[in-house]
Design a protein around this motif. Structure first.
Motif, mmCIF file in Angstrom:
data_model
loop_
_atom_site.group_PDB
_atom_site.id
_atom_site.type_symbol
_atom_site.label_atom_id
_atom_site.label_comp_id
_atom_site.label_asym_id
_atom_site.label_seq_id
_atom_site.Cartn_x
_atom_site.Cartn_y
_atom_site.Cartn_z
ATOM 1 N N ASN A 117 -42.999 38.530 77.528
ATOM 2 C CA ASN A 117 -42.173 37.882 76.510
ATOM 3 C C ASN A 117 -41.005 37.205 77.228
ATOM 4 O OD1 ASN A 117 -40.651 37.031 74.384
ATOM 5 N ND2 ASN A 117 -40.462 39.032 73.381
ATOM 6 N N LEU A 118 -41.224 35.952 77.580
ATOM 7 C CA LEU A 118 -40.242 35.255 78.406
ATOM 8 C C LEU A 118 -38.989 34.851 77.635
ATOM 9 C CD1 LEU A 118 -42.649 33.018 80.524
ATOM 10 C CD2 LEU A 118 -41.590 35.209 81.146
ATOM 11 N N ALA A 119 -38.997 35.086 76.328
ATOM 12 C CA ALA A 119 -37.789 34.825 75.538
ATOM 13 C C ALA A 119 -36.756 35.927 75.730
ATOM 14 C CB ALA A 119 -38.149 34.686 74.064
ATOM 15 N N THR A 120 -37.154 37.020 76.357
ATOM 16 C CA THR A 120 -36.249 38.158 76.541
ATOM 17 C C THR A 120 -35.895 38.341 78.009
ATOM 18 O OG1 THR A 120 -38.012 39.783 76.871
ATOM 19 C CG2 THR A 120 -37.364 39.300 74.588
ATOM 20 N N THR A 121 -34.753 38.978 78.229
ATOM 21 C CA THR A 121 -34.329 39.292 79.598
ATOM 22 C C THR A 121 -35.336 40.218 80.269
ATOM 23 O OG1 THR A 121 -32.008 39.069 78.954
ATOM 24 C CG2 THR A 121 -32.477 40.286 80.980
ATOM 25 N N ARG B 94 -38.477 38.298 81.396
ATOM 26 C CA ARG B 94 -38.229 37.498 82.602
ATOM 27 C C ARG B 94 -38.086 38.390 83.832
ATOM 28 N NH1 ARG B 94 -35.141 34.685 78.671
ATOM 29 N NH2 ARG B 94 -33.146 35.575 79.371
ATOM 30 N N ALA B 95 -37.501 39.562 83.640
ATOM 31 C CA ALA B 95 -37.383 40.514 84.750
ATOM 32 C C ALA B 95 -38.769 40.989 85.195
ATOM 33 C CB ALA B 95 -36.522 41.703 84.343
ATOM 34 N N GLU B 96 -39.671 41.202 84.234
ATOM 35 C CA GLU B 96 -41.034 41.601 84.579
ATOM 36 C C GLU B 96 -41.739 40.508 85.381
ATOM 37 O OE1 GLU B 96 -42.791 42.494 80.849
ATOM 38 O OE2 GLU B 96 -41.750 44.423 80.611
ATOM 39 N N LEU B 97 -41.480 39.259 85.022
ATOM 40 C CA LEU B 97 -42.054 38.149 85.775
ATOM 41 C C LEU B 97 -41.541 38.153 87.215
ATOM 42 C CD1 LEU B 97 -43.525 35.508 86.293
ATOM 43 C CD2 LEU B 97 -41.676 34.311 85.065
ATOM 44 N N MET B 98 -40.245 38.329 87.390
ATOM 45 C CA MET B 98 -39.705 38.363 88.746
ATOM 46 C C MET B 98 -40.230 39.552 89.524
ATOM 47 S SD MET B 98 -38.175 37.125 91.253
ATOM 48 C CE MET B 98 -37.624 35.605 90.477
ATOM 49 N N ASP B 99 -40.419 40.675 88.859
ATOM 50 C CA ASP B 99 -41.013 41.838 89.530
ATOM 51 C C ASP B 99 -42.416 41.505 90.031
ATOM 52 O OD1 ASP B 99 -38.764 43.375 89.104
ATOM 53 O OD2 ASP B 99 -39.569 44.404 87.337
ATOM 54 N N LEU B 100 -43.164 40.766 89.231
ATOM 55 C CA LEU B 100 -44.512 40.378 89.638
ATOM 56 C C LEU B 100 -44.455 39.444 90.849
ATOM 57 C CD1 LEU B 100 -47.583 40.214 89.242
ATOM 58 C CD2 LEU B 100 -47.177 38.348 87.588
ATOM 59 N N ILE B 101 -43.561 38.471 90.804
ATOM 60 C CA ILE B 101 -43.422 37.543 91.939
ATOM 61 C C ILE B 101 -43.059 38.296 93.208
ATOM 62 C CG2 ILE B 101 -42.034 35.640 92.857
ATOM 63 C CD1 ILE B 101 -41.835 34.564 89.959
ATOM 64 N N ASP B 102 -42.117 39.235 93.096
ATOM 65 C CA ASP B 102 -41.698 40.016 94.261
ATOM 66 C C ASP B 102 -42.846 40.857 94.800
ATOM 67 O OD1 ASP B 102 -39.120 39.031 94.249
ATOM 68 O OD2 ASP B 102 -38.296 40.684 93.068
ATOM 69 N N ALA B 103 -43.614 41.463 93.890
ATOM 70 C CA ALA B 103 -44.734 42.316 94.323
ATOM 71 C C ALA B 103 -45.804 41.480 95.025
ATOM 72 C CB ALA B 103 -45.332 43.028 93.119
ATOM 73 N N LEU B 104 -46.078 40.298 94.494
ATOM 74 C CA LEU B 104 -47.073 39.409 95.111
ATOM 75 C C LEU B 104 -46.585 38.916 96.465
ATOM 76 C CD1 LEU B 104 -48.129 37.390 91.952
ATOM 77 C CD2 LEU B 104 -49.548 39.028 93.206
ATOM 78 N N ASP B 105 -45.299 38.666 96.559
ATOM 79 C CA ASP B 105 -44.727 38.224 97.833
ATOM 80 C C ASP B 105 -44.914 39.295 98.903
ATOM 81 O OD1 ASP B 105 -43.239 36.377 99.473
ATOM 82 O OD2 ASP B 105 -41.547 37.724 99.309
ATOM 83 N N GLU B 106 -44.736 40.546 98.528
ATOM 84 C CA GLU B 106 -44.953 41.647 99.466
ATOM 85 C C GLU B 106 -46.433 41.761 99.836
ATOM 86 O OE1 GLU B 106 -42.893 43.803 100.970
ATOM 87 O OE2 GLU B 106 -41.140 42.746 100.152
ATOM 88 N N LEU B 107 -47.308 41.457 98.880
ATOM 89 C CA LEU B 107 -48.739 41.655 99.080
ATOM 90 C C LEU B 107 -49.362 40.581 99.965
ATOM 91 C CD1 LEU B 107 -51.230 43.355 98.268
ATOM 92 C CD2 LEU B 107 -51.503 41.818 96.317
ATOM 93 N N ILE B 108 -48.940 39.339 99.773
ATOM 94 C CA ILE B 108 -49.595 38.247 100.507
ATOM 95 C C ILE B 108 -48.768 37.822 101.724
ATOM 96 C CG2 ILE B 108 -50.741 37.439 98.433
ATOM 97 C CD1 ILE B 108 -48.850 35.057 98.392
#
Length: 218
Positions: free
Chosen positions: A197-201, A204-218
Motif C-alpha cells: 500500500n504505497l499510499a502509506t508510510t 513505502r517502508a516495505e518497498l524500501m526493505d525489499l529493495i535493500d534485501a535485493l541489493d544484499e542478495l544480488i
C-alpha cells in the motif's frame, strides 16, 4: 561515421588532459609494451583489477590515442568506457562522468558505458539522470553483463533504477522494478503489487526493505 570523425579529435584531447595530468612517472606494468590498441586495453584491465589505477589510466589512454589514429572507433569507445570505470573505482567521479559521456557521444548504446554511467550517477545522487541511463541500457540490452565483472548485470541496473525512482517519490515505478528483480532472483515468490500500500508510510517502508534485501542478495 562523419559524426565520429568530427568528435574524435576533441575526445582524444579531453581524455588525455583528464587522466594523464596528475599521473606519476610510474613504469607501465606488464610483461612487454603493447603494440595494438586491444593489447593496451587488455593491459589496462589487468592493472584495473590489480588496483593499479594510475597505470590503468595510462594504458587506456594509449589505447584511445592509438585507436583514434587508426580510426578504430570501437576500440576508442571501449577505451573511454574503461577510463570511466577506472575513474569511478579511483573515486574520481567527475572524471568518470566525462569519460562515459565521451564514450556515449561516439556510441550512444555501448552497454558498459551506459551501465557504468548509471552506477556513477547514482553515487552522485543524480537520481533522474541515473534512471535515464539505466532505461537506455535496459532498452538496448536487457541481458547486459559487465564484461569485466560478471556479477554486475542488468538486474543491478534495474535495482538501481528502483532505488532512483524511490528517491524521486515515483513509488509505483520503483515497485515495478523491484518486483521484476524479485521475480528474476526468486527472493519472495508470488510477491505482487497488491501486497504494497504505497499510499502509506508503512507500505513505502516495505518497498524500501525489499529493495535493500535485493541489493544484499544480488
Amino acid at each position: 561515421m562523419k559524426r565520429c570523425t568530427t568528435l574524435l579529435p576533441m575526445v582524444l584531447a579531453v581524455a588525455g588532459l583528464l587522466f594523464l595530468a596528475g599521473c606519476g612517472d610510474d613504469d607501465v606494468t606488464g610483461p612487454k609494451t603493447p603494440e595494438t590498441a586491444q593489447e593496451w586495453i587488455d593491459q589496462g584491465w589487468s592493472q584495473y583489477h590489480a588496483g593499479d589505477y594510475d597505470n590503468a589510466y595510462i594504458s587506456f589512454n594509449q589505447a584511445v590515442e592509438l585507436a583514434g589514429a587508426e580510426e578504430d572507433y570501437d576500440r576508442v569507445v571501449e577505451g573511454l568506457s574503461a577510463l570511466g570505470w577506472t575513474a569511478m573505482k579511483d573515486q574520481n567521479l567527475s572524471g568518470g562522468q566525462i569519460a562515459f559521456d565521451m564514450a556515449q557521444s561516439l556510441d550512444p548504446v555501448y552497454g558498459d558505458a551506459l551501465g557504468g554511467h548509471a552506477i556513477l550517477l547514482q553515487l552522485l545522487e543524480e537520481w533522474q539522470q541515473s534512471s535515464e541511463k539505466a532505461t537506455q541500457l535496459l532498452a538496448a540490452d536487457a541481458g547486459w553483463v559487465f564484461t569485466q565483472d560478471h556479477s554486475i548485470t542488468a538486474l543491478d541496473v534495474r535495482l538501481i533504477r528502483a532505488f532512483n525512482y524511490y528517491a524521486l517519490a515515483e513509488f509505483d515505478l520503483s515497485l515495478v522494478d523491484a518486483l521484476a528483480v524479485n521475480e528474476a532472483v526468486g527472493y519472495q515468490p508470488g510477491l505482487a503489487v497488491d501486497d504494497f500500500n504505497l499510499a502509506t508510510t508503512e507500505g513505502r517502508a516495505e518497498l524500501m526493505d525489499l529493495i535493500d534485501a535485493l541489493d544484499e542478495l544480488i
